[in-house]
Write a protein that holds these residues in place. Structure first.
Motif, PDB file in Angstrom:
ATOM      1  N   ILE A   1       0.840  -1.203   0.000  1.00 16.76           N
ATOM      2  CA  ILE A   1       0.000   0.000   0.000  1.00 16.76           C
ATOM      3  C   ILE A   1       0.874   1.250   0.000  1.00 16.76           C
ATOM      4  CG2 ILE A   1      -1.696   1.350   1.293  1.00 16.76           C
ATOM      5  CD1 ILE A   1      -2.754  -1.318   2.425  1.00 16.76           C
ATOM      6  N   GLY A   2       1.830   1.293   0.933  1.00 12.60           N
ATOM      7  CA  GLY A   2       2.669   2.477   1.085  1.00 12.60           C
ATOM      8  C   GLY A   2       3.520   2.773  -0.137  1.00 12.60           C
ATOM      9  N   LEU A   3       4.203   1.775  -0.643  1.00  9.72           N
ATOM     10  CA  LEU A   3       5.085   1.969  -1.797  1.00  9.72           C
ATOM     11  C   LEU A   3       4.309   2.397  -3.031  1.00  9.72           C
ATOM     12  CD1 LEU A   3       7.457  -1.123  -1.358  1.00  9.72           C
ATOM     13  CD2 LEU A   3       8.052   1.283  -1.020  1.00  9.72           C
ATOM     14  N   ASN A   4       3.180   1.752  -3.278  1.00 11.12           N
ATOM     15  CA  ASN A   4       2.393   2.068  -4.466  1.00 11.12           C
ATOM     16  C   ASN A   4       1.802   3.477  -4.407  1.00 11.12           C
ATOM     17  OD1 ASN A   4       3.007  -0.543  -5.103  1.00 11.12           O
ATOM     18  ND2 ASN A   4       0.905  -1.240  -5.334  1.00 11.12           N
ATOM     19  N   LEU A   5       1.266   3.850  -3.245  1.00  7.45           N
ATOM     20  CA  LEU A   5       0.678   5.183  -3.112  1.00  7.45           C
ATOM     21  C   LEU A   5       1.752   6.270  -3.153  1.00  7.45           C
ATOM     22  CD1 LEU A   5      -2.163   4.719  -0.465  1.00  7.45           C
ATOM     23  CD2 LEU A   5      -2.395   5.052  -2.930  1.00  7.45           C
ATOM     24  N   LEU A   6       2.911   6.006  -2.569  1.00  5.00           N
ATOM     25  CA  LEU A   6       4.005   6.978  -2.626  1.00  5.00           C
ATOM     26  C   LEU A   6       4.436   7.226  -4.065  1.00  5.00           C
ATOM     27  CD1 LEU A   6       6.258   5.986   0.417  1.00  5.00           C
ATOM     28  CD2 LEU A   6       5.056   8.161   0.081  1.00  5.00           C
ATOM     29  N   PHE A   7       4.492   6.164  -4.863  1.00  5.27           N
ATOM     30  CA  PHE A   7       4.871   6.310  -6.266  1.00  5.27           C
ATOM     31  C   PHE A   7       3.856   7.161  -7.020  1.00  5.27           C
ATOM     32  CE2 PHE A   7       4.461   4.871 -10.689  1.00  5.27           C
ATOM     33  CZ  PHE A   7       5.723   5.204 -11.161  1.00  5.27           C
ATOM     34  N   ILE A   8       2.572   6.882  -6.796  1.00  5.96           N
ATOM     35  CA  ILE A   8       1.531   7.639  -7.486  1.00  5.96           C
ATOM     36  C   ILE A   8       1.526   9.094  -7.056  1.00  5.96           C
ATOM     37  CG2 ILE A   8      -0.991   7.933  -7.639  1.00  5.96           C
ATOM     38  CD1 ILE A   8       0.207   5.829  -9.540  1.00  5.96           C
ATOM     39  N   GLU A   9       1.734   9.356  -5.762  1.00  2.00           N
ATOM     40  CA  GLU A   9       1.781  10.743  -5.300  1.00  2.00           C
ATOM     41  C   GLU A   9       2.957  11.476  -5.926  1.00  2.00           C
ATOM     42  OE1 GLU A   9      -0.676  12.213  -3.687  1.00  2.00           O
ATOM     43  OE2 GLU A   9      -1.628  10.246  -3.851  1.00  2.00           O
ATOM     44  N   TRP A  10       4.067  10.786  -6.071  1.00  2.00           N
ATOM     45  CA  TRP A  10       5.233  11.374  -6.739  1.00  2.00           C
ATOM     46  C   TRP A  10       4.911  11.706  -8.187  1.00  2.00           C
ATOM     47  CZ3 TRP A  10       8.171   8.985 -10.748  1.00  2.00           C
ATOM     48  CH2 TRP A  10       9.306   9.714 -11.130  1.00  2.00           C
ATOM     49  N   ARG A  11       4.223  10.779  -8.879  1.00  2.00           N
ATOM     50  CA  ARG A  11       3.835  11.013 -10.275  1.00  2.00           C
ATOM     51  C   ARG A  11       2.834  12.162 -10.381  1.00  2.00           C
ATOM     52  NH1 ARG A  11       6.489   9.499 -14.675  1.00  2.00           N
ATOM     53  NH2 ARG A  11       4.509   9.891 -15.740  1.00  2.00           N
ATOM     54  N   ASN A  12       1.878  12.211  -9.469  1.00  2.00           N
ATOM     55  CA  ASN A  12       0.889  13.291  -9.484  1.00  2.00           C
ATOM     56  C   ASN A  12       1.552  14.648  -9.271  1.00  2.00           C
ATOM     57  OD1 ASN A  12      -1.359  11.700  -9.978  1.00  2.00           O
ATOM     58  ND2 ASN A  12      -1.890  11.458  -7.820  1.00  2.00           N
ATOM     59  N   ARG A  13       2.480  14.705  -8.316  1.00  2.00           N
ATOM     60  CA  ARG A  13       3.178  15.968  -8.049  1.00  2.00           C
ATOM     61  C   ARG A  13       4.045  16.375  -9.235  1.00  2.00           C
ATOM     62  NH1 ARG A  13       6.033  17.051  -2.327  1.00  2.00           N
ATOM     63  NH2 ARG A  13       3.800  16.979  -1.824  1.00  2.00           N
ATOM     64  N   LYS A  14       4.724  15.414  -9.841  1.00  2.00           N
ATOM     65  CA  LYS A  14       5.557  15.701 -10.999  1.00  2.00           C
ATOM     66  C   LYS A  14       4.710  16.211 -12.156  1.00  2.00           C
ATOM     67  CE  LYS A  14       9.094  13.605 -13.972  1.00  2.00           C
ATOM     68  NZ  LYS A  14       9.848  12.355 -14.294  1.00  2.00           N
ATOM     69  N   ASN A  15       3.539  15.606 -12.340  1.00  2.00           N
ATOM     70  CA  ASN A  15       2.645  16.017 -13.417  1.00  2.00           C
ATOM     71  C   ASN A  15       2.145  17.443 -13.193  1.00  2.00           C
ATOM     72  OD1 ASN A  15       1.106  15.273 -15.854  1.00  2.00           O
ATOM     73  ND2 ASN A  15      -0.680  15.526 -14.517  1.00  2.00           N
ATOM     74  N   LYS A  16       1.837  17.796 -11.923  1.00  2.00           N
ATOM     75  CA  LYS A  16       1.395  19.157 -11.604  1.00  2.00           C
ATOM     76  C   LYS A  16       2.495  20.169 -11.891  1.00  2.00           C
ATOM     77  CE  LYS A  16      -1.993  17.981  -8.028  1.00  2.00           C
ATOM     78  NZ  LYS A  16      -2.297  18.049  -6.572  1.00  2.00           N
ATOM     79  N   GLN A  17       3.728  19.818 -11.566  1.00  2.00           N
ATOM     80  CA  GLN A  17       4.859  20.709 -11.811  1.00  2.00           C
ATOM     81  C   GLN A  17       5.048  20.956 -13.311  1.00  2.00           C
ATOM     82  OE1 GLN A  17       8.045  18.664  -9.814  1.00  2.00           O
ATOM     83  NE2 GLN A  17       7.590  19.576  -7.814  1.00  2.00           N
TER      84      GLN A  17
END
Length: 214
Positions: free
Chosen positions: A187-203
């Motif tokens: 759960i933790g690893l997968n959600l952390l990856f997606i949050e990283w992708r979401n933040r990168k996409n926003k940037q």
């Protein structure tokens, strides 16, 4: 959020390997001969015939959910809104039906009470992220929908992550610790990856907006 051909192909490669593993481990010789199920059968209260009615749909629906996810990220899919919407509905229905299977399956989870709780926590995250993703789509809040449905798919991907993480954990830890820890790590690893992708996409979106003078 755009993904290239290689990441999509890599995801499907892993999904195919996952399907081969499931077929070899549980279907080729029957679930009764799988080591995990043999352990459950030591419990006199465990009914393998009843368990099958929940396990087989669980695996089938999980595989459908896994298979739909990467295709929803392709250019072909983005250019066909009606197809995207239809597959999105299939994904949501598959997830919600699967969520109904988990409580019973968690009762006999390998690893005991700790594993049962961990899988129920996983089920909660699955219900939470998918429900919000569906609600945002209904509200036509597309940006929010994309973010939440990716979180949902991250939880779906725990199907795979769990089976990867459990291998080294089982070597060093007892199953009562290894199994619930593998769920939480998935759960933790997968959600952390997606949050990283979401933040990168926003940037990236903000940079493009500045260049265009928005």
């Amino acid at each position: 959020m755009k993904y290239g051909r290689f990441p999509i192909g890599a995801m499907y490669g892993v999904i195919v390997l996952f399907m081969i593993y499931i077929f070899w481990m549980f279907l080729l010789n029957g679930v009764e001969h799988a080591p995990m199920v043999k352990g459950k059968m030591e419990d006199p209260h465990f009914s393998v015939s009843t368990w099958k009615w929940f396990f087989y749909p669980h695996i089938l629906l999980g595989t459908i959910s896994l298979a739909i996810g990467p295709f929803q990220l392709t250019k072909l899919n983005r250019e066909n809104p009606s197809l995207h919407k239809m597959l999105g509905k299939v994904y949501a229905v598959a997830v919600f039906m699967n969520i109904l299977m988990v409580p019973y399956l968690s009762l006999s989870a390998t690893g005991g009470l700790g594993s049962s709780i961990a899988f129920l926590v996983l089920n909660f995250f699955w219900l939470w992220t998918t429900s919000i993703g569906v609600i945002k789509a209904a509200q036509r809040k597309i940006k929010d929908h994309k973010e939440w449905i990716l979180r949902s798919y991250a939880i779906t991907w725990v199907f795979v992550t769990f089976r990867i993480v459990i291998i080294p954990l089982s070597i060093f830890l007892d199953r009562t610790l290894a199994f619930p820890l593998a769920v939480y790590l998935g759960i933790g690893l997968n959600l952390l990856f997606i949050e990283w992708r979401n933040r990168k996409n926003k940037q990236l979106t903000n940079v493009k907006s500045k260049k265009l003078g928005y």
